[in-house]
Design an enzyme around this catalytic site. Structure first.
Site, PDB file in Angstrom:
ATOM      1  N   GLY A   1      89.394 -81.416 -24.322  1.00 57.08           N
ATOM      2  CA  GLY A   1      90.543 -81.764 -23.493  1.00 57.08           C
ATOM      3  C   GLY A   1      90.132 -82.021 -22.066  1.00 57.08           C
ATOM      4  O   GLY A   1      88.997 -81.752 -21.684  1.00 57.08           O
ATOM      5  N   PRO A   2      91.071 -82.526 -21.269  1.00 54.55           N
ATOM      6  CA  PRO A   2      90.778 -82.851 -19.875  1.00 54.55           C
ATOM      7  C   PRO A   2      90.416 -81.593 -19.069  1.00 54.55           C
ATOM      8  O   PRO A   2      90.671 -80.475 -19.526  1.00 54.55           O
ATOM      9  CB  PRO A   2      92.081 -83.455 -19.363  1.00 54.55           C
ATOM     10  CG  PRO A   2      92.986 -83.575 -20.511  1.00 54.55           C
ATOM     11  CD  PRO A   2      92.452 -82.791 -21.642  1.00 54.55           C
ATOM     12  N   PRO A   3      89.878 -81.766 -17.876  1.00 53.86           N
ATOM     13  CA  PRO A   3      89.493 -80.621 -17.058  1.00 53.86           C
ATOM     14  C   PRO A   3      90.695 -79.762 -16.670  1.00 53.86           C
ATOM     15  O   PRO A   3      91.797 -80.282 -16.482  1.00 53.86           O
ATOM     16  CB  PRO A   3      88.898 -81.245 -15.797  1.00 53.86           C
ATOM     17  CG  PRO A   3      88.605 -82.647 -16.149  1.00 53.86           C
ATOM     18  CD  PRO A   3      89.537 -83.037 -17.243  1.00 53.86           C
ATOM     19  N   GLY A   4      90.464 -78.477 -16.588  1.00 49.82           N
ATOM     20  CA  GLY A   4      91.486 -77.577 -16.058  1.00 49.82           C
ATOM     21  C   GLY A   4      92.640 -77.289 -16.986  1.00 49.82           C
ATOM     22  O   GLY A   4      93.686 -76.843 -16.542  1.00 49.82           O
ATOM     23  N   VAL A   5      92.475 -77.523 -18.302  1.00 48.38           N
ATOM     24  CA  VAL A   5      93.581 -77.219 -19.204  1.00 48.38           C
ATOM     25  C   VAL A   5      93.409 -75.849 -19.850  1.00 48.38           C
ATOM     26  O   VAL A   5      94.225 -75.451 -20.678  1.00 48.38           O
ATOM     27  CB  VAL A   5      93.751 -78.282 -20.305  1.00 48.38           C
ATOM     28  CG1 VAL A   5      94.240 -79.581 -19.714  1.00 48.38           C
ATOM     29  CG2 VAL A   5      92.463 -78.477 -21.070  1.00 48.38           C
TER      30      VAL A   5
ATOM     31  N   LYS B   1      90.262 -74.501 -21.249  1.00 51.68           N
ATOM     32  CA  LYS B   1      89.275 -74.362 -22.324  1.00 51.68           C
ATOM     33  C   LYS B   1      88.403 -73.128 -22.069  1.00 51.68           C
ATOM     34  O   LYS B   1      88.264 -72.273 -22.938  1.00 51.68           O
ATOM     35  CB  LYS B   1      88.399 -75.626 -22.403  1.00 51.68           C
ATOM     36  CG  LYS B   1      89.207 -76.880 -22.689  1.00 51.68           C
ATOM     37  CD  LYS B   1      88.334 -78.083 -22.873  1.00 51.68           C
ATOM     38  CE  LYS B   1      87.604 -78.508 -21.596  1.00 51.68           C
ATOM     39  NZ  LYS B   1      88.501 -78.899 -20.507  1.00 51.68           N
ATOM     40  N   THR B   2      87.859 -73.092 -20.850  1.00 50.15           N
ATOM     41  CA  THR B   2      86.988 -71.962 -20.543  1.00 50.15           C
ATOM     42  C   THR B   2      87.774 -70.658 -20.579  1.00 50.15           C
ATOM     43  O   THR B   2      87.321 -69.651 -21.128  1.00 50.15           O
ATOM     44  CB  THR B   2      86.348 -72.144 -19.161  1.00 50.15           C
ATOM     45  OG1 THR B   2      85.673 -73.398 -19.162  1.00 50.15           O
ATOM     46  CG2 THR B   2      85.366 -71.046 -18.863  1.00 50.15           C
TER      47      THR B   2
ATOM     48  N   SER C   1      92.757-100.330 -26.269  1.00 48.95           N
ATOM     49  CA  SER C   1      94.191-100.069 -26.207  1.00 48.95           C
ATOM     50  C   SER C   1      94.891-100.801 -25.080  1.00 48.95           C
ATOM     51  O   SER C   1      96.106-100.748 -24.959  1.00 48.95           O
ATOM     52  CB  SER C   1      94.438 -98.557 -26.112  1.00 48.95           C
ATOM     53  OG  SER C   1      94.108 -98.115 -24.826  1.00 48.95           O
TER      54      SER C   1
ATOM     55  N   LYS D   1      98.866 -90.147 -22.939  1.00 49.67           N
ATOM     56  CA  LYS D   1      99.315 -91.362 -22.265  1.00 49.67           C
ATOM     57  C   LYS D   1     100.789 -91.250 -21.868  1.00 49.67           C
ATOM     58  O   LYS D   1     101.176 -91.609 -20.753  1.00 49.67           O
ATOM     59  CB  LYS D   1      99.111 -92.563 -23.183  1.00 49.67           C
ATOM     60  CG  LYS D   1      97.643 -92.952 -23.316  1.00 49.67           C
ATOM     61  CD  LYS D   1      97.482 -94.061 -24.319  1.00 49.67           C
ATOM     62  CE  LYS D   1      96.030 -94.523 -24.345  1.00 49.67           C
ATOM     63  NZ  LYS D   1      95.823 -95.530 -25.386  1.00 49.67           N
TER      64      LYS D   1
HETATM   65  N1  ATP Z   1      97.983 -72.284 -20.352  1.00 46.05           N
HETATM   66  C1  ATP Z   1      97.472 -71.650 -19.291  1.00 46.05           C
HETATM   67  N2  ATP Z   1      97.979 -70.478 -18.922  1.00 46.05           N
HETATM   68  C2  ATP Z   1      97.482 -69.825 -17.863  1.00 46.05           C
HETATM   69  N3  ATP Z   1      96.471 -70.252 -17.099  1.00 46.05           N
HETATM   70  C3  ATP Z   1      95.916 -71.413 -17.430  1.00 46.05           C
HETATM   71  C4  ATP Z   1      96.378 -72.172 -18.539  1.00 46.05           C
HETATM   72  N4  ATP Z   1      95.620 -73.286 -18.624  1.00 46.05           N
HETATM   73  C5  ATP Z   1      94.741 -73.226 -17.626  1.00 46.05           C
HETATM   74  N5  ATP Z   1      94.893 -72.119 -16.895  1.00 46.05           N
HETATM   75  C6  ATP Z   1      94.105 -71.717 -15.723  1.00 46.05           C
HETATM   76  O1  ATP Z   1      93.607 -72.888 -15.093  1.00 46.05           O
HETATM   77  C7  ATP Z   1      92.326 -72.688 -14.569  1.00 46.05           C
HETATM   78  C8  ATP Z   1      91.374 -73.735 -15.076  1.00 46.05           C
HETATM   79  O2  ATP Z   1      91.129 -73.571 -16.455  1.00 46.05           O
HETATM   80  P1  ATP Z   1      89.725 -73.644 -17.147  1.00 46.05           P
HETATM   81  O3  ATP Z   1      88.655 -73.346 -16.172  1.00 46.05           O
HETATM   82  O4  ATP Z   1      89.754 -72.851 -18.386  1.00 46.05           O
HETATM   83  O5  ATP Z   1      89.668 -75.191 -17.470  1.00 46.05           O
HETATM   84  P2  ATP Z   1      88.712 -75.978 -18.450  1.00 46.05           P
HETATM   85  O6  ATP Z   1      89.575 -76.565 -19.504  1.00 46.05           O
HETATM   86  O7  ATP Z   1      87.613 -75.113 -18.883  1.00 46.05           O
HETATM   87  O8  ATP Z   1      88.221 -77.156 -17.530  1.00 46.05           O
HETATM   88  P3  ATP Z   1      86.800 -77.902 -17.509  1.00 46.05           P
HETATM   89  O9  ATP Z   1      86.849 -78.959 -18.565  1.00 46.05           O
HETATM   90  O10 ATP Z   1      86.776 -78.520 -16.142  1.00 46.05           O
HETATM   91  O11 ATP Z   1      85.787 -76.866 -17.714  1.00 46.05           O
HETATM   92  C9  ATP Z   1      91.945 -71.286 -14.957  1.00 46.05           C
HETATM   93  O12 ATP Z   1      92.159 -70.447 -13.886  1.00 46.05           O
HETATM   94  C10 ATP Z   1      92.865 -70.964 -16.115  1.00 46.05           C
HETATM   95  O13 ATP Z   1      93.112 -69.594 -16.213  1.00 46.05           O
HETATM   96 MG    MG Z   2      85.572 -75.125 -18.357  1.00 52.17          MG
END
Ligand code: ATP
Ligand code: MG
Length: 805
Positions: A356-360, A362-363, A686, A729
Site C-alpha cells: 500500500g501507499p506510504p503512511g497507511v 504497514k509498519t 489506464s 483512484k
Molecule cells: N489505521 C491507523 N490507525 C492508527 N494509526 C495509524 C493507522 N494507519 C497509520 N497510522 C499511523 O500512521 C503512521 C505511519 O504509519 P506507518 O509508518 O505504519 O506507515 P507505512 O505504511 O509503514 O508507510 P511506509 O510505506 O512509508 O513505510 C504511524 O504513526 C501509524 O501508527
Molecule cells: Mg513503513
C-alpha cells in the site's frame, strides 16, 4: 717514473710450500708445520741463518705439491721462534723479510731448495708520492673504521711509516682479501705500482663494506622491532596476568560463554576451533582481533533465547483494535493468518506482505502483530539493497567483513522468534554482485530457512521460528518468485473522515505525548483537522498529517513555555486549533483548493492514476499545431502510456467522420499531448480513454467537463477495458472534490471494495465504449458528418465498426 730498479740479488734457501696464507714482508705470522718435507726444510734453515723461503701452493688440498704447483713468488722469512709440539709437529713464528722470485728448485735432499732472486728499488720522493701515500692512509683509515675486525689504534699506528713499500705490504696484509688477490699484491715488486694497486683494492673493499653495513643495518632494525614487539607483548601478558585478567582468563571467559550460548553442534565446534586458534595467537595481533570479532558475533546471535509466544487470538484482536482505527478487513485477515499459523506447523506462503501507499500503517501493523503475539520486533529496509552480501554477509577473508543484515537484525532482536519486517521489498534491485532476491528467497522459504548460512558466520542458523512480514508500496516490481511465497494484504489509503478519525484517536494523542502537552492545553477541532487534511497534507496515508500535527503541537508547546515565563495567567488557557489558525502557524496552504477549480476546457481532461503514493488525479492536455500529422507525447510517460496515446490517436483517425472530422484532418496538423506533474513517472494503460477524450476535444473544439474524472484502457476500436486500483483512484477523485467518474464496465465488480461514503457521494458511470465516454465527458454532443458514399474520394477504409453502422 717514481721508481727505478737499483739492483737484484740471488740466494739459495730451503723452501717450504704453505697453504691458505700469503706471507708479506714485515708481517709476523705463526703457523704449524707438519709435513715431513717441510719439517726437514725448517731444520735445514735452523742450522743456517734461520732464513727460509715460503711460497703458497695453488691448491691447498694437495699434500705433496710439485714445484710447478707452487706460486713462483714468495717471501723470504726469518724464523723468530720454533717449538716442537708433543705430536711431532712444529709451531713456528716467522717474520717476513722481503719478497723473492724463484729461479730454480731442487728436491734431491728430501725437501725443496730454491734459488731465488730479490730486487731493490730506488724511489724518488715528491708530491706525487706523498699524494699516493696520503690517499692510501686515508682510505685505510676509512676501511678500518668500517671493518669490525681490525683494531683502529693498532692499525693506524702500524701504517705510520715512511717507506711506501712497507706501507703497501702492511695495508695489503691486513685487508680481507682472497688468497689470489693477496698473491697478486705479493707479486708486484715495484713498490709504487703495488701501492697504487692497494689503493684500488681499498676502494673496492670500502664499497663492499658500505653495502654490507646498510644491509646489516636494515636487518638489525627489523630484528630490533620484532624483539621490541615481542618484549612488549610479553609485558602486556604479564601485566594482565598480574591484574588477574590475563589472556588465559579471557579464553576461559569465552569458553564459558560458548558453553552457555546453546549453540547448534556445528556452531559449537566452529567456536571451539576458533577459540583454540585465538589462544595460540599473539594477543594484540590483527589476526587475533579478527578471530575475537568472529567469536563475538557467534556469541551475539540468539541461539536458544526465545520470547514466550502469546497464542491467544482474542488478545491479538484486542491489540490490533487498540492500535489501529478502521482496516476492518485487514485486521480480520491478519487474525485468520495467525489462526492458520497456529494450526499448521509450516504453512506454505506463510509470509505476510502488506502492500500500500506510504503512511497507511504497514509498519505499525507489523509492530502490533509483534505485540499481539508476544514477540520482539525488528525491521530491515531492502530499499536499495542490490548486493547479495548485504543480506548474507561477506566471507571472513575480506578485511572488515561483517555478517549480513539478516544476522545483524537477529542479533538486535536477541531472540530466535521475532517479527522480522522486510520493508520495501519492491525496491530491491539486482546487479553484478549477485542477486539479493535469491538470497532473500532462501531466507523466506520454510523448507530452507532452518539452515540459513551467512557467509561471515559460516554455520547454519535456524530462521524457521522467525515471523517474516514484507511490505511494499506496489507489487509489480516484486520478484515473482518472492511474491509466490507471500500472502498479500492490500492497504489502500484512507478517506478524509477516516483520516480525521485516526488523527483524533491516535495521532494527536501520540504527538501530545511527544511534545509534553496535555489535552487541556490544545484542542484540534473538526474544522482544524479538515483544513490540515485538505490543504496541507494531500496523501493516501496519514504520515504527513501526523507530521503536521506534530508541527502544530511543537508551536503550541513553545507558546505555553513563553506564557509560563511571563506568568500571564490569562494566556495559560487552552489553544483551540481550527482552520483559521493554520495559515499563521504552518504558512499558506500547500495545496490549491482543487474543488473550486473545475472549469470545462477544450483539450484538457481529468484522468485518474494509481502510483506508488496511492491514487492521484492527473490532468491531460492536448494542443494542435500546423504540421504533418505527428503525435508528440511528453510528461515522463512510460512505454505503455505512450502506446496507449498512439492507440487513442489511431482510434480517432479511424472514426474521423463519426467525430465530425474531415477524413484527412491529421494531414496538416501535429498533435502534442502533455501530462503535467512531470516529476511523477507515469505508466500503464489506464489513461487510454482520458487521452482519447483530450485529443477529441482539441480536434472538435468541444470543451471537456472539469467535474468528471475518468480511467480506462482503450482498444483501437474504441472499447473500454478494465483497470486496477479503482478504490485508490476514486478516493483520489473524492479527495479533490470530483464527484462524478467514468469507469470501465468490467470494474463494476469492484464496487463492494469502495468505501461507503464514496459510493454514496459519487456518481459512477460504467461504460463499455469510447462513444459513451465522449457522450458523458464532453460538454455537448458531437455531430457526425454524413457518411460519404463508399468508394468516393475521401472515404474511410471500411472497418468493422463503420461497416456495422
Ligand atoms: N489505521 C491507523 N490507525 C492508527 N494509526 C495509524 C493507522 N494507519 C497509520 N497510522 C499511523 O500512521 C503512521 C505511519 O504509519 P506507518 O509508518 O505504519 O506507515 P507505512 O505504511 O509503514 O508507510 P511506509 O510505506 O512509508 O513505510 C504511524 O504513526 C501509524 O501508527
Ligand atoms: Mg513503513
Amino acid at each position: 717514473m717514481l721508481t727505478s730498479k737499483e739492483k737484484s740479488d740471488t740466494r739459495r734457501l730451503p723452501m717450504m710450500p704453505i697453504r691458505d696464507v700469503v706471507i708479506f714482508p714485515f708481517m709476523m705470522t705463526p703457523f704449524v708445520v707438519g709435513r715431513e718435507s717441510s719439517v726437514r726444510a725448517l731444520e735445514e734453515a735452523m742450522l743456517g741463518d734461520k732464513k727460509i723461503f715460503l711460497a703458497t701452493q695453488h691448491d691447498a688440498s694437495i699434500d705433496e705439491p710439485k714445484p710447478n704447483e707452487i706460486y713462483s713468488v714468495g717471501a723470504i722469512v726469518n724464523i723468530v721462534q720454533s717449538l716442537k709440539l708433543p705430536d711431532g709437529n712444529i709451531k713456528v713464528l716467522v717474520e717476513g723479510v722481503e719478497r723473492a722470485k724463484v729461479v730454480s728448485v731442487s728436491d734431491d735432499e728430501g725437501f725443496f731448495r730454491a734459488v731465488v732472486r730479490t730486487y731493490t728499488y730506488k724511489i724518488e720522493p715528491g708530491p706525487q708520492l706523498d699524494a699516493l701515500i696520503t690517499r692510501v692512509t686515508g682510505l685505510f683509515e676509512q676501511y678500518v673504521k668500517l671493518s669490525q675486525n681490525l683494531n683502529y689504534e693498532t692499525m693506524i699506528a702500524a701504517i705510520r711509516v715512511d717507506d711506501p713499500s712497507k706501507l703497501a705490504d702492511t695495508v695489503g696484509a691486513n685487508l680481507q682479501l682472497t688468497i689470489e688477490e693477496k698473491q697478486e699484491l705479493l707479486e708486484i715488486f715495484d713498490p709504487i705500482d703495488r701501492l697504487t694497486r692497494v689503493a684500488e683494492m681499498l676502494d673496492i673493499e670500502i664499497e663492499k663494506l658500505n653495502v654490507d653495513r646498510t644491509i646489516q643495518g636494515r636487518v638489525k632494525r627489523q630484528m630490533e622491532k620484532a624483539q621490541k614487539e615481542y618484549y612488549l607483548n610479553e609485558k602486556i601478558k604479564a601485566i594482565q596476568k598480574e591484574l588477574g585478567r590475563g589472556e588465559k582468563s579471557e579464553i576461559d571467559e569465552l569458553k564459558k560463554r560458548i558453553d552457555a550460548a546453546g549453540m547448534t553442534k556445528d556452531a559449537y565446534e566452529k567456536a571451539i576451533t576458533e577459540l583454540k586458534r585465538l589462544e595460540n595467537m599473539p594477543p594484540m595481533s590483527a589476526e587475533s582481533t579478527v578471530s575475537r570479532n568472529y567469536l563475538d558475533w557467534l556469541l551475539a546471535v540468539p541461539w536458544k533465547k526465545k520470547s514466550k509466544e502469546i497464542r491467544d487470538l482474542k488478545y491479538a484482536e484486542q491489540v490490533l483494535e487498540a492500535d489501529h482505527y478502521g482496516l476492518e478487513k485487514i485486521k480480520e485477515r491478519i487474525l485468520e493468518f495467525l489462526a492458520v499459523r497456529r494450526l499448521v506447523k509450516n504453512p506454505r506462503g506463510s509470509i505476510l506482505c502488506f502492500v500500500g501507499p506510504p503512511g497507511v500503517g504497514k509498519t505499525s501493523l507489523g509492530m502490533s502483530i509483534a505485540k499481539a503475539t508476544g514477540r520482539k520486533f525488528v525491521r530491515m529496509s531492502l530499499g536499495g539493497v542490490r548486493d547479495e552480501a548485504e543480506i548474507r554477509g561477506h566471507r571472513r577473508t575480506y578485511i572488515g567483513a561483517l555478517p549480513g543484515q539478516i544476522i545483524q537484525m537477529m542479533k538486535k532482536a536477541g531472540t530466535r522468534n521475532p517479527v522480522f519486517m522486510l520493508d520495501e521489498v519492491e525496491k530491491m534491485s539486482m546487479d553484478f554482485r549477485g542477486d539479493p532476491s535469491a538470497a532473500l528467497l532462501e531466507v523466506l522459504d520454510p523448507e530452507q530457512n532452518f539452515m540459513f548460512v551467512d557467509h561471515y558466520l559460516d554455520v547454519e542458523y535456524d530462521l524457521s521460528q522467525v515471523f517474516f512480514i514484507a511490505t511494499a508500496n506496489v507489487l509489480h516490481t516484486v520478484p515473482p518468485a518472492l511474491l509466490d511465497r507471500m500472502e498479500v494484504i492490500r492497504l489502500s489509503g484512507y478517506t478524509e473522515p477516516e483520516k480525521a478519525e485516526i488523527a483524533k484517536r491516535f495521532l494527536i494523542r501520540k504527538q501530545l505525548e511527544q511534545t509534553g502537552l496535555t489535552p487541556d492545553q490544545v484542542e484540534f477541532t473538526d474544522d482544524g483537522l479538515h483544513g490540515l487534511i485538505e490543504f496541507y497534507t494531500r496523501e493516501a496515508g496519514v504520515r504527513n498529517l501526523e507530521r503536521e500535527i506534530g508541527n502544530l503541537c511543537r508551536k503550541v508547546a513553545r507558546q505555553v513555555v513563553n506564557n509560563m515565563a511571563s506568568k500571564d495567567r490569562q494566556k495559560l488557557c487552552k489553544v483551540v486549533m481550527d482552520s483559521a489558525k493554520l495559515p499563521d502557524l504552518l504558512g499558506p496552504n500547500k495545496f490549491r483548493d482543487l474543488k473550486t477549480d473545475k472549469k470545462n476546457e477544450i483539450g484538457a481532461a481529468v484522468g485518474l492514476a494509481w502510483t506508488e503514493v496511492g491514487g492521484q488525479i492527473l490532468t491531460t492536455e492536448a494542443t494542435l499545431m500546423e504540421g504533418k500529422g505527428k503525435l508528440t507525447i511528453t510528461g515522463k510517460l512510460g512505454d505503455v502510456m505512450q502506446e496507449s496515446a498512439q492507440a487513442a490517436m489511431s482510434y480517432i483517425r479511424s472514426r474521423a467522420h463519426h467525430l465530425g472530422l474531415p477524413r484527412d484532418f491529421y494531414r496538416n496538423l501535429d498533435v502534442h499531448v502533455h501530462i503535467p506533474e512531470g516529476a511523477i513517472p507515469k505508466d500503464g494503460p489506464s489513461a487510454g480513454i482520458t487521452l482519447a477524450t483530450t485529443i477529441c476535444s482539441a480536434l472538435t473544439r468541444i470543451p471537456v467537463r472539469g467535474d468528471v474524472a475518468m480511467t480506462g484502457e482503450i482498444t483501437l476500436r474504441g472499447k473500454v477495458l478494465p483497470i486496477g486500483g479503482l478504490k485508490e483512484k476514486l478516493m483520489a477523485a473524492h479527495r479533490h472534490g470530483i464527484y462524478e467518474a467514468i469507469l470501465p464496465r468490467d470494474n463494476e465488480k469492484d464496487l463492494p471494495d469502495i468505501p461507503e461514503n464514496i459510493r454514496k457521494e459519487m456518481k459512477l458511470n460504467f461504460v463499455e465504449s469510447m462513444d459513451e465516454v465522449l457522450k458523458i465527458a464532453l460538454e455537448r454532443e458531437i455531430i457526425s458528418l454524413p457518411m460519404p458514399p463508399v468508394g468516393a474520394a475521401g472515404v474511410d477504409l471500411p472497418t468493422e465498426e463503420n461497416r456495422a453502422h
